[in-house]
Write a protein that holds these residues in place. Structure first.
Motif, PDB file in Angstrom:
ATOM      1  N   ASP A 147      -7.925   2.403   8.186  1.00  0.00           N
ATOM      2  CA  ASP A 147      -6.597   2.902   7.772  1.00  0.00           C
ATOM      3  C   ASP A 147      -6.678   4.414   7.584  1.00  0.00           C
ATOM      4  OD1 ASP A 147      -3.911   2.749   7.045  1.00  0.00           O
ATOM      5  OD2 ASP A 147      -4.346   2.371   4.931  1.00  0.00           O
TER       6      ASP A 147
ATOM      7  N   SER B  41      -4.704   9.184   1.013  1.00  0.00           N
ATOM      8  CA  SER B  41      -5.110   8.351  -0.117  1.00  0.00           C
ATOM      9  C   SER B  41      -4.910   6.869   0.207  1.00  0.00           C
ATOM     10  CB  SER B  41      -4.268   8.684  -1.353  1.00  0.00           C
ATOM     11  OG  SER B  41      -4.271  10.073  -1.592  1.00  0.00           O
TER      12      SER B  41
ATOM     13  N   GLU C 117       0.830  -1.210   0.000  1.00  0.00           N
ATOM     14  CA  GLU C 117       0.000   0.000   0.000  1.00  0.00           C
ATOM     15  C   GLU C 117       0.860   1.253   0.000  1.00  0.00           C
ATOM     16  OE1 GLU C 117      -2.383   3.390   1.413  1.00  0.00           O
ATOM     17  OE2 GLU C 117      -0.599   2.575   2.329  1.00  0.00           O
TER      18      GLU C 117
ATOM     19  N   HIS D 239       3.902   7.852   9.380  1.00  0.00           N
ATOM     20  CA  HIS D 239       4.980   8.185   8.422  1.00  0.00           C
ATOM     21  C   HIS D 239       6.110   8.984   9.083  1.00  0.00           C
ATOM     22  CE1 HIS D 239       2.458   7.579   4.491  1.00  0.00           C
ATOM     23  NE2 HIS D 239       2.094   6.753   5.458  1.00  0.00           N
TER      24      HIS D 239
ATOM     25  N   ARG E 190      -2.739  15.826  -4.799  1.00  0.00           N
ATOM     26  CA  ARG E 190      -3.879  15.135  -4.164  1.00  0.00           C
ATOM     27  C   ARG E 190      -5.115  15.510  -4.958  1.00  0.00           C
ATOM     28  NH1 ARG E 190      -2.354  11.195  -0.195  1.00  0.00           N
ATOM     29  NH2 ARG E 190      -0.273  11.900   0.351  1.00  0.00           N
TER      30      ARG E 190
HETATM   31  N1  BES Z   1      -3.170   5.161   6.022  1.00  0.00           N
HETATM   32  C1  BES Z   1      -2.657   6.035   5.029  1.00  0.00           C
HETATM   33  C2  BES Z   1      -3.704   6.903   4.386  1.00  0.00           C
HETATM   34  C3  BES Z   1      -4.457   7.815   5.311  1.00  0.00           C
HETATM   35  C4  BES Z   1      -3.910   8.276   6.485  1.00  0.00           C
HETATM   36  C5  BES Z   1      -5.699   8.191   4.956  1.00  0.00           C
HETATM   37  C6  BES Z   1      -4.654   9.109   7.316  1.00  0.00           C
HETATM   38  C7  BES Z   1      -6.417   9.034   5.743  1.00  0.00           C
HETATM   39  C8  BES Z   1      -5.900   9.489   6.928  1.00  0.00           C
HETATM   40  C9  BES Z   1      -1.958   5.229   3.958  1.00  0.00           C
HETATM   41  O1  BES Z   1      -1.146   4.214   4.486  1.00  0.00           O
HETATM   42  C10 BES Z   1      -1.040   6.140   3.206  1.00  0.00           C
HETATM   43  O2  BES Z   1      -0.139   6.650   3.781  1.00  0.00           O
HETATM   44  N2  BES Z   1      -1.302   6.324   1.914  1.00  0.00           N
HETATM   45  C11 BES Z   1      -0.433   7.035   1.064  1.00  0.00           C
HETATM   46  C12 BES Z   1      -0.704   6.551  -0.324  1.00  0.00           C
HETATM   47  C13 BES Z   1       0.421   6.709  -1.294  1.00  0.00           C
HETATM   48  C14 BES Z   1       1.729   6.180  -0.811  1.00  0.00           C
HETATM   49  C15 BES Z   1       0.035   6.096  -2.589  1.00  0.00           C
HETATM   50  C16 BES Z   1      -0.669   8.523   1.150  1.00  0.00           C
HETATM   51  O3  BES Z   1      -1.793   8.974   1.402  1.00  0.00           O
HETATM   52  O4  BES Z   1       0.301   9.258   0.999  1.00  0.00           O
END
Ligand code: BES
Ligand code: ZN
Length: 453
Positions: free
Chosen positions: A178, A397, A151, A425, A326
């Motif tokens: 998530d 996302s 993911e 992160h 985004r």
């Molecule tokens: N869990 C997150 C996405 C998220 C976090 C959604 C908090 C809403 C609130 C997911 O693991 C993530 O970090 N997604 C990435 C996607 C990308 C690497 C394609 C993102 O949103 O940067």
């Protein structure tokens, strides 16, 4: 192991198992961790099998998918629970208070990379399913657990996996934890996600670095050229200045604006959480609208020239930036990247070479939370957290969610457990024991509520 005051005061078998899961450094983007990612998948499949689920590890061209299923009974609805067991890299490592893959409990929080995003949340669901099976020997709905290992790198292989296993993955609804919970104790149902489109821009000029006195002024400086290009991405009102960027973008609906303005949090919480001196963004929109309903352009990284101590009079031979956009419903990642490429190419100064590299992307997602499944999710959230849920869209996302809709034809319920200060992160990622335990209760309530829906 540090065992100071958690909310229950002690390690539980549930926490012990989560700690085991958190010890795998399953960093999907780093090829040195390939074996760790697989070991994590095997651990999951083994533990899901021990709960009485039929489970397996499926290979993909990238990291494996873990699939577990309860015995399918034809007279029941089926819920697919999705999560990801891969995690983000840990750097900067020196800013962690404790080693990222040696989970500890501190003041009611589990500290580790992946604690919230997404191992803690996915494991809460699995434990909920396991507990019902153990206590009742059966589940009120058919359950499919699908945990992926890619993911955080844009789910490059899961779309094809879904196509290939479409029949086996047939379900009535998908549940995912998530995403965010707007504040501690405020159950939150998400019904939208922003999409994403990533790219890299490289600017070069001379074939090597040059003396900036000998050549500066007569040969283009790639750092300056890139800075000028990047500065054209936004206008003075904070709007993205790429032609066609807002084509198809609609405004949030009235009921959404009302719901968001009634949230039990206010925008100043963003300042408190982030430490930023003031809010900033597209003019004419609230922060919630900016985050959840408006598209953005972000520079995620920039590099060029000398970064060491003191000064070095050099004309760098190249400069690069990593960007991501985004996206909201109405925008297509491919069209956006094509527009951005054109935007830069049209504005590139003479004397430089421009290279544009497309990265991964994912579509935005939106569904109506007032559906019967949405109501079942609200019931589960209410029961688990003892309070009326709020409804939000998400700024982050999860690229596969809209693919689920396209391939499997079903909606996804976003039952977020990530708190604003969980530092996903980032260094010191953490998950509250309260939300871990609440997540287990929520899963149990959800299975019951979906059986009725
Ligand atoms: N869990 C997150 C996405 C998220 C976090 C959604 C908090 C809403 C609130 C997911 O693991 C993530 O970090 N997604 C990435 C996607 C990308 C690497 C394609 C993102 O949103 O940067
Ligand atoms: Zn993430």
């Amino acid at each position: 192991m540090e065992k100071s005051s958690n909310t229950t005061g002690a390690m539980t078998p549930e926490l012990e198992s989560l700690f085991e899961l958190l010890r795998f450094p399953s960093i999907s983007t780093d090829s040195r961790h390939r074996g760790d990612v697989r070991a994590c998948a095997e651990w999951l499949a083994g533990n899901l099998a021990a709960m009485g689920l039929e489970s397996r590890v499926d290979d993909t061209p990238g990291h494996p998918v873990v699939l577990a299923k309860s015995e399918a009974k034809p007279d029941r609805p089926t819920v697919l629970i999705y999560g990801h067991y891969d995690v983000q890299p840990v750097d900067p490592l020196e800013l962690w208070d404790t080693p990222p893959f040696e989970p500890v409990l501190r003041e009611g929080r589990i500290l580790a990379r992946g604690a919230t995003d997404n191992k803690g949340q996915l494991w809460a669901h699995a434990l909920g399913v396991g507990a019902v099976l153990r206590e009742e020997g059966d589940l009120p709905v058919n359950v499919i657990l699908l945990f992926e290992g890619e993911e955080e790198v844009g789910s490059p292989n899961l779309g094809a996996y879904l196509e290939a296993h479409k029949d086996e993955l047939g379900c009535d609804v998908i549940a995912v934890s998530d995403t965010g919970m707007v504040a501690p104790g405020v159950p939150t149902l998400g019904y939208g996600l922003r999409g994403i489109a990533c790219c890299e821009v490289k600017v070069s000029a001379a074939k090597s670095d040059l003396h900036s006195g000998v050549y500066g002024g007569a040969v283009a400086n790639p750092a300056t050229a890139l800075a000028r290009l990047l500065a054209t991405l936004h206008d003075a009102n904070g709007r993205v200045a790429v032609a066609g960027f807002y084509d198809g973008v609609g405004l949030p609906e009235e009921w959404e604006r009302e719901a968001w303005s009634a949230l039990p949090i206010d925008e100043s919480s963003i300042l408190k959480e982030t430490g930023a001196p003031a809010l900033s963004g597209e003019e004419g929109f609230s922060s919630w609208e900016r985050l959840w309903a408006r598209p953005t352009a972000e520079i995620n990284g920039m590099a060029s020239g000398y970064q060491g101590e003191g000064s070095k009079t050099v004309l760098p031979s190249e400069a690069m930036a990593k960007l991501s956009f985004r996206l909201v419903p109405g925008q297509d990642p491919g069209d956006i990247l094509a527009g951005v490429r054109r935007h830069f190419e049209e504005r590139a100064a003479p004397g430089i070479r421009l290279q544009f590299v497309e990265g991964h992307s994912g579509e935005p997602y939106f569904c109506d939370p007032r559906s019967r499944h949405g109501q079942a999710a609200c019931e589960a959230l209410r029961e688990a957290f003892g309070r009326e849920p709020v409804m939000i869209r998400e700024g982050g996302s999860i690229p596969i969610i809209n693919t689920f809709r396209r391939v499997l034809g079903v909606d996804t319920l976003l039952l977020g457990l990530a708190l604003p200060d969980c530092r996903i992160h980032a260094p010191n990622e953490n998950f509250t024991v309260e939300n871990f335990e609440g997540g287990i209760r929520m899963n149990r309530a959800l299975l019951r509520a979906l059986a009725k829906a």
